[in-house]
Design a protein around this motif. Structure first.
Motif, PDB file in Angstrom:
ATOM      1  N   GLN A 161      -5.646  -1.924   5.324  1.00 34.13           N
ATOM      2  CA  GLN A 161      -5.286  -1.399   4.737  1.00 34.13           C
ATOM      3  C   GLN A 161      -6.689  -0.844   4.312  1.00 34.13           C
TER       4      GLN A 161
ATOM      5  N   ASN B 232       2.610   1.005   1.405  1.00 40.17           N
ATOM      6  CA  ASN B 232       2.635   2.628   1.928  1.00 40.17           C
ATOM      7  C   ASN B 232       2.844   3.504   1.089  1.00 40.17           C
ATOM      8  N   ASP B 233       2.728   3.659  -0.309  1.00 42.37           N
ATOM      9  CA  ASP B 233       3.264   4.251  -1.466  1.00 42.37           C
ATOM     10  C   ASP B 233       2.310   4.965  -2.012  1.00 42.37           C
TER      11      ASP B 233
END
Ligand code: MLT
Length: 313
Positions: A198, A178-179
């Motif tokens: 992703q 996420n980061d």
């Protein structure tokens, strides 16, 4: 078989929901894999198999929770090479890595892929490696705790490049991803099971894979060996475990349910989408899982020593 009647409980097993401990935060590769398996195993066993994420300390917290659970088949663990590496990296473990778990079977194996935030000014693996060498501690690399897969990949990378980077620990590579997507960290070495979606969504940039062969789902990505890091290889592998002392008939039921899952076309299709592979049928039972764990404890003890990484307290 000695003919002794298995304890009554083992004969009616399972007669209530089962907990599968995932020793990393929700949303990461271990969690994705665990949730895939429990869908099938719940059906086969006729009882819910419920995921409990127990993160921390590179997966050793979840392992410790499993080791001290009642050996009745109602607390299981899915784990990977971090269980083996933890035996070297954590001198004060409350369990014995090779004695306190009953392997149920091997699950899958697959590569990591080196990925970065989209904003990093590097376009290919040669530029990324040059960037790491030139900027060292100014580059942030995430991991999921000392001994986690991402941490071990970072360890191999820093050792190969002879550079120290800025390592940022998370409770799993789910939160780290996420980061990375948000541009908060620069680089992550993560299992394809977490990074593939992703990459396909163009939210992160892929550079190279950590297997010795290219990955069919990422044909344009070179291996790190092709990129000039001879001998660089790290492959994640998962196994299912129960606490030592779990009755043999219970372990057999669980191994049978794992076998159904690893033959399930939907499970195998998801594995393929995520760039990972089930261990071959006939070579993934409890004995093979125990041999794999023993081999990996010895292997990582040597690799960690050579990389000069100190044990964490
Ligand atoms: C995860 O599930 O978060 C990963 O397995 C962590 C890791 O080992 O890098």
């Amino acid at each position: 078989f000695t003919g002794l009647a298995a304890p009554a409980a083992a004969q009616s097993y399972p007669d209530r929901p089962i907990t599968l401990i995932v020793p990393f935060a929700a949303g990461g590769p271990s969690d994705v894999l665990g949730r895939l398996l429990v869908q099938s195993m719940s059906q086969t066993l006729g009882q819910a198999v419920v995921i409990e994420n127990v993160g921390g300390a590179g997966g050793t917290t979840g392992a410790a929770r499993t080791a001290r659970a009642a050996p009745d088949g109602y607390t299981l663990l899915i784990h990977h090479l971090a269980l083996a590496a933890g035996a070297t990296l954590y001198p004060n473990l409350t369990y014995d890595t090779l004695k306190d778990f009953e392997p149920i079977g091997l699950v899958n194996q697959g590569p990591f892929v080196m990925v970065s935030k989209l904003e990093l000014p590097t376009r290919n693996i040669a530029e990324l490696l040059a960037h790491l060498k030139a900027n060292g501690r100014n580059v942030s690399l995430a991991h999921a705790g000392v001994g986690s897969g991402a941490h071990l990949c970072n360890m191999l990378l820093q050792s190969a490049l002879k550079v120290k980077v800025n390592e940022i620990p998370y409770r799993g590579t789910g939160p780290a991803m996420n980061d990375l997507i948000a541009g908060q960290i620069d680089v992550l070495c993560d299992q394809t099971t977490n990074s593939m979606p992703q990459i396909q969504g163009n939210r992160i940039r892929p550079y190279a894979v950590t297997s010795t062969e290219r990955v069919t789902q990422l044909p344009n990505l070179p291996t790190l060996q092709e990129a000039g890091l001879p001998g660089f290889e790290i492959t994640i592998w998962h196994a299912l475990y129960a606490p030592r002392g779990t009755p043999a008939p219970v372990l057999a039921r669980l191994n049978a349910a794992l076998e159904v899952a690893l033959k399930d076309r939907q499970v195998l299709a998801r594995f393929a989408d995520l760039g990972t592979t089930a261990y071959p049928e006939g070579r993934r039972g409890p004995a093979e899982a125990r041999a794999q764990l023993e081999r990996e404890v010895a292997k990582w003890a040597q690799v960690i020593r050579e990389a000069g990484v100190s044990a964490s307290n």
